[in-house]
Design an enzyme around this catalytic site. Structure first.
Site, PDB file in Angstrom:
ATOM      1  N   ALA A   1       0.843  -1.187   0.000  1.00 45.78           N
ATOM      2  CA  ALA A   1       0.000   0.000   0.000  1.00 45.78           C
ATOM      3  C   ALA A   1       0.883   1.243   0.000  1.00 45.78           C
ATOM      4  O   ALA A   1       2.095   1.131   0.107  1.00 45.78           O
ATOM      5  CB  ALA A   1      -0.902   0.011   1.240  1.00 45.78           C
ATOM      6  N   MET A   2       0.235   2.411  -0.124  1.00 48.74           N
ATOM      7  CA  MET A   2       0.993   3.655  -0.220  1.00 48.74           C
ATOM      8  C   MET A   2       0.268   4.802   0.473  1.00 48.74           C
ATOM      9  O   MET A   2      -0.941   4.988   0.277  1.00 48.74           O
ATOM     10  CB  MET A   2       1.234   3.966  -1.706  1.00 48.74           C
ATOM     11  CG  MET A   2       2.039   5.220  -1.931  1.00 48.74           C
ATOM     12  SD  MET A   2       3.699   5.105  -1.196  1.00 48.74           S
ATOM     13  CE  MET A   2       3.982   6.828  -0.809  1.00 48.74           C
ATOM     14  N   GLU A   3       1.025   5.583   1.225  1.00 50.75           N
ATOM     15  CA  GLU A   3       0.468   6.584   2.143  1.00 50.75           C
ATOM     16  C   GLU A   3       0.232   7.967   1.549  1.00 50.75           C
ATOM     17  O   GLU A   3       0.167   8.950   2.293  1.00 50.75           O
ATOM     18  CB  GLU A   3       1.405   6.725   3.348  1.00 50.75           C
ATOM     19  CG  GLU A   3       2.769   7.405   3.051  1.00 50.75           C
ATOM     20  CD  GLU A   3       3.921   6.447   2.753  1.00 50.75           C
ATOM     21  OE1 GLU A   3       3.646   5.305   2.319  1.00 50.75           O
ATOM     22  OE2 GLU A   3       5.076   6.836   2.934  1.00 50.75           O
TER      23      GLU A   3
ATOM     24  N   HIS B   1      -0.821   1.220   9.328  1.00 48.83           N
ATOM     25  CA  HIS B   1       0.509   1.676   8.894  1.00 48.83           C
ATOM     26  C   HIS B   1       0.389   2.887   7.962  1.00 48.83           C
ATOM     27  O   HIS B   1       1.041   3.910   8.185  1.00 48.83           O
ATOM     28  CB  HIS B   1       1.229   0.519   8.198  1.00 48.83           C
ATOM     29  CG  HIS B   1       2.582   0.855   7.663  1.00 48.83           C
ATOM     30  ND1 HIS B   1       3.737   0.585   8.367  1.00 48.83           N
ATOM     31  CD2 HIS B   1       2.973   1.440   6.501  1.00 48.83           C
ATOM     32  CE1 HIS B   1       4.783   0.984   7.655  1.00 48.83           C
ATOM     33  NE2 HIS B   1       4.350   1.502   6.507  1.00 48.83           N
ATOM     34  N   GLU B   2      -0.441   2.770   6.963  1.00 48.99           N
ATOM     35  CA  GLU B   2      -0.559   3.871   5.991  1.00 48.99           C
ATOM     36  C   GLU B   2      -1.154   5.109   6.658  1.00 48.99           C
ATOM     37  O   GLU B   2      -0.718   6.230   6.409  1.00 48.99           O
ATOM     38  CB  GLU B   2      -1.390   3.447   4.775  1.00 48.99           C
ATOM     39  CG  GLU B   2      -0.880   2.211   4.036  1.00 48.99           C
ATOM     40  CD  GLU B   2       0.607   2.228   3.722  1.00 48.99           C
ATOM     41  OE1 GLU B   2       1.168   3.328   3.536  1.00 48.99           O
ATOM     42  OE2 GLU B   2       1.221   1.139   3.676  1.00 48.99           O
TER      43      GLU B   2
ATOM     44  N   HIS C   1       1.416   6.976   8.728  1.00 53.11           N
ATOM     45  CA  HIS C   1       2.369   7.756   7.934  1.00 53.11           C
ATOM     46  C   HIS C   1       1.940   9.224   7.822  1.00 53.11           C
ATOM     47  O   HIS C   1       2.774  10.078   7.508  1.00 53.11           O
ATOM     48  CB  HIS C   1       2.483   7.188   6.517  1.00 53.11           C
ATOM     49  CG  HIS C   1       3.574   6.172   6.322  1.00 53.11           C
ATOM     50  ND1 HIS C   1       4.848   6.330   6.824  1.00 53.11           N
ATOM     51  CD2 HIS C   1       3.588   4.988   5.646  1.00 53.11           C
ATOM     52  CE1 HIS C   1       5.604   5.291   6.451  1.00 53.11           C
ATOM     53  NE2 HIS C   1       4.854   4.452   5.743  1.00 53.11           N
TER      54      HIS C   1
HETATM   55  C1  7MF Z   1       3.113  -2.399   6.637  1.00 44.91           C
HETATM   56  O1  7MF Z   1       5.827   1.607   3.545  1.00 44.91           O
HETATM   57  C2  7MF Z   1       4.486  -2.490   6.649  1.00 44.91           C
HETATM   58  C3  7MF Z   1       5.208  -2.280   5.502  1.00 44.91           C
HETATM   59  C4  7MF Z   1       6.186   1.821   0.581  1.00 44.91           C
HETATM   60  C5  7MF Z   1       5.770   0.496   0.043  1.00 44.91           C
HETATM   61  C6  7MF Z   1       4.153   0.347   2.408  1.00 44.91           C
HETATM   62  O2  7MF Z   1       3.783   2.484   3.400  1.00 44.91           O
HETATM   63  C7  7MF Z   1       4.733   1.713   2.704  1.00 44.91           C
HETATM   64  C8  7MF Z   1       5.123   2.484   1.428  1.00 44.91           C
HETATM   65  C9  7MF Z   1       6.938  -1.612   0.755  1.00 44.91           C
HETATM   66  C10 7MF Z   1       7.147  -2.660   1.634  1.00 44.91           C
HETATM   67  C11 7MF Z   1       6.371  -2.756   2.779  1.00 44.91           C
HETATM   68  C12 7MF Z   1       5.371  -1.811   3.048  1.00 44.91           C
HETATM   69  C13 7MF Z   1       5.165  -0.748   2.155  1.00 44.91           C
HETATM   70  C14 7MF Z   1       5.957  -0.655   0.985  1.00 44.91           C
HETATM   71  C15 7MF Z   1       4.583  -1.976   4.289  1.00 44.91           C
HETATM   72  C16 7MF Z   1       3.201  -1.878   4.310  1.00 44.91           C
HETATM   73  C17 7MF Z   1       2.486  -2.086   5.457  1.00 44.91           C
HETATM   74  N1  7MF Z   1       5.625   3.798   1.807  1.00 44.91           N
HETATM   75 BR1  7MF Z   1       7.990  -1.510  -0.765  1.00 44.91          BR
HETATM   76 ZN    ZN Z   2       5.456   2.543   5.184  1.00 41.65          ZN
END
Ligand code: 7MF
Ligand code: ZN
Length: 885
Positions: free
Chosen positions: A266-268, A301-302, A305
């Protein structure tokens, strides 16, 4: 695709940007084949001194026009290269207008603007924005965005971007538009745009200070019924962040979009999070308990962020752990509060050991804050994320929860709206607490998993206990020598009844007495002395996994069984069982290697089986904990503990111990299996999930007796009668290892039942790929041609290829090298389509140094074959070349 010897980017070369962008206005005319992007940048030279050229990043762009302060530039006024656009001598403040064309439907890399199932969406982290328009695509250039989207009204009724909707309306030719404005300055990697025909689940949340926030989750039509758990998770995460960290949401709108093709989880993006729909969609019939837990974690998590990442972002990509380590720590804390804290800790340590420890011990080892990279996408690693989260957790252990909160408050107060470094974070923690953290900062700069050797000695006459701790850290690429680290090591002593002995360190007051002491280990070798101690029965080290280290300690099976039964720290109880099992299994592996087939081998220590039985009978234990406590260490963990990995012996030893426990405890296991049947009415809550986890852990033991027809029947009945995906999958996981007609029947049934649900079909692909049966590679190869598989869909690639290469060591490491050839073939096919995903799957081939000579040669040969490919991406080139070393 780039040339063979790409540039290395170094942390020490960081320079602040030569230009600031005051504001940016973007206009998108969306068409799948060719989309036009107009950008208006309000630029200002950053320094007062001599003027520098303006160098904008750009990749796979068609430049249509360029004008400066309203004047069209000719090709003599700028220099256009593969990856940049240079304007040699611009004025000190000016407006640049750029028009580019891009091709979203042909974008198989899924970076920048692309189309997934007729939905336009973007992924800009880390360097995807430069695939949309020329820009200063670096996280320390923060600006405010105003975005206009125009598209066909019927095909794309929903038009979304960051911030607030300021205007929308009709256009000629069946098109419409929307204008979005984000008031918070942000780096380009947080930009997002979505356009499509989407359904939505809408809700509201009132923040602590009374802001009424509109929450929406957008999904493809027909899937909105599966968004309830994600929405509930989001609201719980919002409340939790207010309560634990005093952090509130800052806009009136929060949107989530779920898409089926996404390179990562996913992406924040600010106020417009984009998700792989695997982390949004759930219902009892199609999602397992771990899917539910994953959704809760990733949604949180997102969301988290928004403060740790968006309001305060990274100065440069070497600081990635500033936002990722901290945000993983925060989502882990959240999930601990939502469910069982000890069980969550056990699961996080399992993942850390399965992914990060091997990374730290291999050719791709790097510090939490790396010093160099070729392709930044390769540094979204277990080290940056998971070890990074452990480093934050250690800070909380050292400073205490309240001290850590003070540090967070100061960090936010000092740096809101800025792009900062890991050093800035640690400085806020140190300043808020008057703490000295210089030595602690080595956790950011030194790679490798420290080894901590512990031995205790009791002096009965003096009533004193002495604990000697020696630390070392193995060499890693570029770091032959390591300095001693500051390791917070939590220890406890148990008396003969299994009770904690109160510990007071020499020279400290009576008020410092505690059951668990966190020792500040700082020297290569150090002795801690405790006075007034009655004779201890067992020593408990690294309670709660207070530091991400490998502990070496000489302990008998009896001591480990004692800790398993009595330690007041649940993590340490689990760990004692894991280490006990590991000792037994590695001893059996050695015997198998000496020539025995295992059948004439020395019997396993019955104390282990007794310890498992005691857990099964203990009604006071949480069921999810009991499930973890009886599960043997994984094949990957055992492999990590061997000098030369023998996948066949590991598999055989593990099967033998499971069969042994199952045979000795069959009645007990059956009793627990029956006692934990579902009670009607599914809920994904922790209590019910715990019952299912224990029952399925027990069934996994019983399945080792599959030569008994009634056991086979038990597994099949669970498969057929399941009213939820957790139980159905658990049974099918066991059936795929059992050769016989039932196996294919169940797999066919599963496919027919769920053929319309892409996420469930991923499970179907993955289960077949992890089967221990000898024909697995042949079956996986066949499935590449199945209509359910596509090399252009990352979820499919991970489910089928990824599960085989990293979830099936026994068959991937087949002695004839067929697994390696398969892996290299797929890498070379995938690289031109999606280099990020191809590179992310490559790690297992890089572990060649840990295998016997025959396998080493075969693995290296495949890495060399990959590197011989002339048009390799930077992504795959970096991993393959560093893997060969
Ligand atoms: C929970 O970090 C833990 C890690 C980058 C993409 C999501 O929010 C992120 C993005 C990658 C690898 C693991 C995760 C993420 C990314 C992630 C997601 C949920 N900024 Br590449
Ligand atoms: Zn992240």
């Amino acid at each position: 695709m780039t040339r063979q010897e790409p540039k290395t980017v170094r942390r020490e070369d960081y320079r602040p940007p030569a230009y600031r962008i005051e504001t940016v206005e973007l206009e998108f005319d969306l068409e799948p084949e060719t989309t036009r992007v107009r950008s208006r940048l309000d630029l200002r030279a950053a320094g007062a001194g001599s003027r520098e050229p303006l160098v904008l990043d750009g990749e796979s762009l068609e430049l249509l026009s360029l004008s400066l302060d309203g004047r069209k530039l000719g090709s003599d006024d700028y220099a256009l290269e593969d990856d940049k656009l240079t304007i040699p001598a611009p004025p000190s403040a000016f407006v640049l207008e750029i028009e580019t064309a891009i091709h979203p439907a042909a974008n198989t890399q899924l970076s920048g603007l692309y189309v997934s199932n007729d939905v336009f969406c973007t992924q800009c982290e880390a360097e995807g924005f430069r695939r949309i328009t020329y820009f200063l695509d670096r996280p320390d250039v923060m600006t405010t965005y105003r975005t206009t989207i125009r598209a066909d009204r019927r095909k794309y009724p929903v038009l979304l971007s960051n911030g607030n909707l300021v205007e929308e309306g009709e256009l000629d030719g069946g098109r419409h538009f929307a204008v979005w404005h984000d008031p918070f300055p942000k780096p380009s990697y947080l930009f997002a745009l979505v356009a499509g025909d989407l359904a939505c689940n809408e809700d509201r949340f009132t923040t602590r200070s009374g802001r009424d926030v509109r929450l929406r989750i957008f999904v493809e039509h027909g899937k909105e019924g599966r968004t309830a758990y994600a929405m509930d998770s989001l609201k719980r995460a919002m409340r939790w962040d207010e309560e634990r960290f005093g952090l509130e949401y800052d806009l009136d709108l929060f949107n989530i979009v779920a898409v089926s093709d996404f390179n990562m989880g996913a992406m924040e993006n600010k106020s417009l999070n984009v998700f792989n729909d695997k982390y949004i969609l759930a219902d009892p019939a199609t999602a397992t308990d771990s899917d539910y837990a994953g959704i809760e974690t990733v949604v949180a998590h997102e969301y988290f962020h928004n403060w740790t990442g968006n309001r305060i972002t990274c100065r440069d990509w070497f600081q990635l752990s500033l936002k990722e380590g901290l945000t993983v720590f925060r989502d882990q804390e959240f999930s601990s509060d939502m469910r069982s804290r000890p069980v969550k800790r056990i699961q996080d340590v399992r993942t850390l050991r399965a992914h990060q420890f091997p990374e730290d011990a291999g050719p791709l080892a790097h510090p939490v804050r790396p010093d160099s990279y070729i392709e930044i996408n390769n540094f979204y690693t277990a080290t940056v994320y998971e070890k990074g989260a452990e480093v934050i957790g250690m800070l909380q252990t050292v400073l205490g929860r309240d001290g850590f909160r003070e540090g967070m408050d100061l960090y936010v107060e000092r740096h809101d709206g800025q792009a900062v470094t890991c050093d800035d974070f640690v400085a806020a923690m140190a300043d808020a607490n008057g703490a000295e953290l210089e030595q602690f900062k080595l956790w950011y700069s030194q790679a490798g998993t420290p080894e901590v050797e512990v031995s205790g000695q009791y002096d009965a006459d003096a009533g004193a206990y002495e604990l000697t701790v020696a630390q070392s850290c193995p060499p890693t690429p570029g770091q032959p020598e390591k300095k001693p680290m500051h390791i917070p090591l939590a220890v406890g002593l148990l008396d003969g009844q299994g009770r904690d002995i109160r510990l007071r360190p020499e020279g400290e007051p009576e008020s410092a007495v505690a059951a668990t002491r966190v020792l500040p280990v700082r020297l290569p070798r150090q002795t801690f002395r405790f006075e007034n101690v009655p004779e201890p029965r067992a020593l408990s080290v690294n309670r709660g996994f207070s530091a991400p280290v490998n502990v070496k300690i000489a302990q008998s099976g009896a001591e480990r069984a004692f800790l398993m039964a009595h330690d007041s720290d649940p993590f340490a109880r689990w760990e004692a069982g894991q280490q006990f099992a590991t000792d037994l299994l590695l001893r059996r592996v050695a015997e198998i290697q000496r020539g025995g087939n295992g059948s004439g081998a020395t019997p396993f220590d019955p104390a282990f089986t007794e310890a498992v039985a005691r857990i099964l009978r203990d009604e006071t234990l949480e069921k999810a904990f009991a499930a973890e406590a009886i599960a043997l260490p994984g094949e990957d963990y055992l492999a990590e503990r061997m000098t030369v990995i023998d996948v066949e012996a590991i598999h055989a030893a593990r099967e033998a111990l499971r069969r042994e426990v199952a045979r000795s405890l069959e009645g007990e296991l059956m009793r627990v299996y029956e006692a934990n049947r579902g009670q009607g009415g599914f809920s994904p809550d922790a209590a019910q999930a715990g019952r299912r986890a224990l029952r399925n852990a027990v069934l996994a033991y019983l399945a080792r007796l599959a030569d008994e027809p009634e056991i086979r029947r038990l597994v099949i009945e669970q498969y057929r009668g399941a009213d939820n995906m957790t139980d159905r999958m658990a049974a099918l996981r066991l059936l795929v290892d059992i050769d016989g007609p039932e196996r294919q029947e169940a797999l066919d049934d599963f496919y027919e039942r769920f053929r319309d649900n892409a996420l469930v079909i991923d499970k179907w692909l993955a289960l077949q790929a992890v089967s221990s049966l000898p024909n697995t590679l042949a079956r996986v190869t066949e499935l590449l041609r199945h209509p359910a598989f596509s090399l252009e869909k990352p979820n499919k690639v991970r489910a089928l290829i990824g599960s085989f290469t990293s979830g099936n060591p026994l068959r991937y490491h087949a002695a004839d090298g067929s697994g390696y050839t398969f892996h290299a073939d797929r890498t070379l096919e995938l690289d031109p389509l999606n280099p990020q995903v191809a590179a992310r799957l490559l790690a297992p081939l890089g572990r060649w140094r840990r295998f016997d000579e025959g396998r080493q040669e075969k693995m290296k040969a495949q890495l060399e074959r990959i590197l011989a490919q002339p048009k390799l991406s930077r992504d795959v080139y970096e991993i393959a070349s560093k893997s060969l070393g």
